[in-house]
Design an enzyme around this catalytic site. Structure first.
Site, PDB file in Angstrom:
ATOM      1  N   LYS A   1      37.391  43.027  56.108  1.00 25.64           N
ATOM      2  CA  LYS A   1      38.635  42.762  55.369  1.00 25.64           C
ATOM      3  C   LYS A   1      39.851  43.060  56.245  1.00 25.64           C
ATOM      4  O   LYS A   1      40.855  42.359  56.172  1.00 25.64           O
ATOM      5  CB  LYS A   1      38.694  43.622  54.084  1.00 25.64           C
TER       6      LYS A   1
ATOM      7  N   LYS B   1      36.037  32.447  44.119  1.00 27.47           N
ATOM      8  CA  LYS B   1      37.200  32.451  43.228  1.00 27.47           C
ATOM      9  C   LYS B   1      38.528  32.512  43.982  1.00 27.47           C
ATOM     10  O   LYS B   1      39.548  32.113  43.457  1.00 27.47           O
ATOM     11  CB  LYS B   1      37.106  33.583  42.212  1.00 27.47           C
TER      12      LYS B   1
ATOM     13  N   LYS C   1      29.972  28.796  50.175  1.00 26.33           N
ATOM     14  CA  LYS C   1      29.811  29.306  48.817  1.00 26.33           C
ATOM     15  C   LYS C   1      31.055  29.015  47.970  1.00 26.33           C
ATOM     16  O   LYS C   1      32.165  29.071  48.466  1.00 26.33           O
ATOM     17  CB  LYS C   1      29.598  30.805  48.951  1.00 26.33           C
TER      18      LYS C   1
HETATM   19  P1  ATP Z   1      36.184  36.356  46.389  1.00 32.73           P
HETATM   20  O1  ATP Z   1      36.541  34.993  46.896  1.00 32.73           O
HETATM   21  O2  ATP Z   1      37.348  37.138  45.842  1.00 32.73           O
HETATM   22  O3  ATP Z   1      35.303  37.141  47.310  1.00 32.73           O
HETATM   23  P2  ATP Z   1      33.859  35.641  44.839  1.00 32.73           P
HETATM   24  O4  ATP Z   1      33.862  34.440  43.948  1.00 32.73           O
HETATM   25  O5  ATP Z   1      33.130  35.548  46.131  1.00 32.73           O
HETATM   26  O6  ATP Z   1      35.370  36.055  45.051  1.00 32.73           O
HETATM   27  P3  ATP Z   1      33.050  38.355  44.368  1.00 32.73           P
HETATM   28  O7  ATP Z   1      34.074  39.194  43.663  1.00 32.73           O
HETATM   29  O8  ATP Z   1      32.917  38.476  45.855  1.00 32.73           O
HETATM   30  O9  ATP Z   1      33.334  36.823  43.979  1.00 32.73           O
HETATM   31  O10 ATP Z   1      31.641  38.583  43.705  1.00 32.73           O
HETATM   32  C1  ATP Z   1      31.475  38.836  42.337  1.00 32.73           C
HETATM   33  C2  ATP Z   1      30.038  38.580  41.969  1.00 32.73           C
HETATM   34  O11 ATP Z   1      29.808  37.176  41.847  1.00 32.73           O
HETATM   35  C3  ATP Z   1      29.029  39.093  42.980  1.00 32.73           C
HETATM   36  O12 ATP Z   1      27.938  39.646  42.264  1.00 32.73           O
HETATM   37  C4  ATP Z   1      28.593  37.843  43.720  1.00 32.73           C
HETATM   38  O13 ATP Z   1      27.265  37.953  44.194  1.00 32.73           O
HETATM   39  C5  ATP Z   1      28.691  36.771  42.636  1.00 32.73           C
HETATM   40  N1  ATP Z   1      29.007  35.452  43.206  1.00 32.73           N
HETATM   41  C6  ATP Z   1      30.150  35.143  43.840  1.00 32.73           C
HETATM   42  N2  ATP Z   1      30.165  33.851  44.199  1.00 32.73           N
HETATM   43  C7  ATP Z   1      28.978  33.321  43.790  1.00 32.73           C
HETATM   44  C8  ATP Z   1      28.385  32.024  43.889  1.00 32.73           C
HETATM   45  N3  ATP Z   1      29.030  31.012  44.468  1.00 32.73           N
HETATM   46  N4  ATP Z   1      27.161  31.819  43.346  1.00 32.73           N
HETATM   47  C9  ATP Z   1      26.511  32.862  42.751  1.00 32.73           C
HETATM   48  N5  ATP Z   1      27.004  34.105  42.644  1.00 32.73           N
HETATM   49  C10 ATP Z   1      28.229  34.350  43.149  1.00 32.73           C
HETATM   50 MG    MG Z   2      33.190  37.291  47.600  1.00 34.71          MG
END
Ligand code: ATP
Ligand code: MG
Length: 346
Positions: free
Chosen positions: A119, A212, A209
């Protein structure tokens, strides 16, 4: 006899995606439903973790509440006695224990955390807060306060869980039995089943992936998306020029992703979905099926979300926060006595 505690939390700092829903929220809710009875389930909203990186603070309160509503809309039984749903910052012992543990944590140990290094590289040294640096200590407090031994975490949190074990063992070996040491990561995997590795991919770039925090949001289906607009995102998903539908993540990542999304939306079986579309040549028709299913899913989910009673949520939060304050304060008291902040017989 108190039941063993399973503890899990989900940080919400943006609207969540269908990836978060199928990859995190739904499995958490399913686990809570299955294990409650035999275990105590602590589901918490880690609001103190929300601004270890910069956020819009005007939105935080709504995001915290929405996080709680999402769990309810995903089926978390609010009336179950073994399930606690609470906001971290409402239980002040989290902050207080963090301070104590901070003073037994090495700067080098925090600096070595892979997530911190990643980060920092991403957001730049001058924007990195002390909060981001030592949030693993807060996470250790989150766990140790409740004597939790089972904490389902993904690979990115593994190092932090190991730190929680280290600091608990360090305190115990110096001061006697203060904390319950969480189970080793290997045993956690055995208990929860190895992470299924579910990863919904971005619709525009199916080699990465769905996330969000994606800037454009074009390839991302957010849970709050207008269902029509989400259907359009599916219709314009990137596919390939093979001309025939096959499940092949290497050669046809876009099509394979849509097959997986469709399966999740229907709550079905991947092989069955593949069997239904394998060999078909009209990508447009296949996408339409996925688009319609997405539209229906979002419409239903948003209805469920809107129907979640804020009074019920608030009542659950208050009751859980009051009960968990007792548990957390008992652990905090032990730690305070241990380091000499309180008389041993208090
Ligand atoms: P950011 O972009 O802020 O990292 P993110 O969508 O990757 O957001 P995280 O906060 O990193 O989300 O992860 C929250 C949860 O959602 C974790 O348990 C992660 O494994 C799951 N997750 C995130 N993205 C996916 C995806 N594309 N498919 C399945 N599970 C996901
Ligand atoms: Mg993430």
């Amino acid at each position: 006899m108190t039941k063993p505690t399973i503890l899990t939390g989900l940080r919400a700092n943006n609207d969540l995606t269908i990836g978060n829903y199928f990859g995190a929220i739904l499995p958490m809710v399913d686990m809570a439903k299955q294990k409650a009875g035999e275990y105590q389930i602590n589901m918490f909203i880690p609001d103190l973790h929300s601004f270890t990186t910069p956020i819009n603070h005007d939105e935080l309160q709504e995001q915290i509440m929405n996080n709680a509503r999402l769990f309810a809309a995903a089926g978390l039984p609010l009336d179950h006695d073994d399930i606690y749903l609470y906001r971290q910052s409402y239980i002040s012992a989290h902050s207080e224990l963090t301070w104590i543990l901070n003073c037994f944590t090495g700067v080098g140990e925090m600096g070595r955390m892979t997530e911190f290094k990643d980060k920092t590289a991403k957001i730049g040294d001058d924007r990195v807060s002390v909060g981001l640096f030592n949030y693993p200590v807060l996470m250790a407090a989150d766990i140790l306060l409740y004597n939790a031994d089972l904490i389902p975490v993904g690979d990115d949190q593994r190092q932090h869980l190991e730190f929680a074990r280290d600091i608990a063992e360090r305190m115990n070996s110096r001061f006697g039995d203060v904390f319950v040491v969480p189970k080793p990561v290997k045993e956690q995997h055995e208990f929860f089943g190895k992470d299924q590795g579910l990863r919904i991919k971005d619709l525009q770039d199916p080699t990465k992936k769905m996330s969000k925090s994606d800037d454009s949001g074009k390839g991302v289906i957010f849970l709050g998306d207008d269902p029509e607009a989400a259907a359009k995102k599916i219709m314009s998903a990137t596919t390939d020029t093979e001309g025939e539908i096959h499940f092949d993540r290497e050669k046809q990542p876009g099509i394979s992703n849509l097959l997986e999304i469709l399966t999740l939306l229907r709550g079905g079986d991947l092989q069955q979905t593949i069997g239904e579309f394998e060999g078909q040549t009209r990508y447009g028709e296949f996408k339409k099926v996925v688009a319609n299913e997405t539209k229906a899913f979002l419409a239903t989910f948003q209805e469920r979300l809107a129907a979640v009673s804020d009074e019920a949520i608030t009542a659950k939060l208050r009751a859980s926060e009051s009960a968990m304050t007792q548990t957390a304060n008992a652990t905090l008291r032990r730690a305070q006595q241990t380091v000499g902040l309180r008389p041993k017989d208090s």
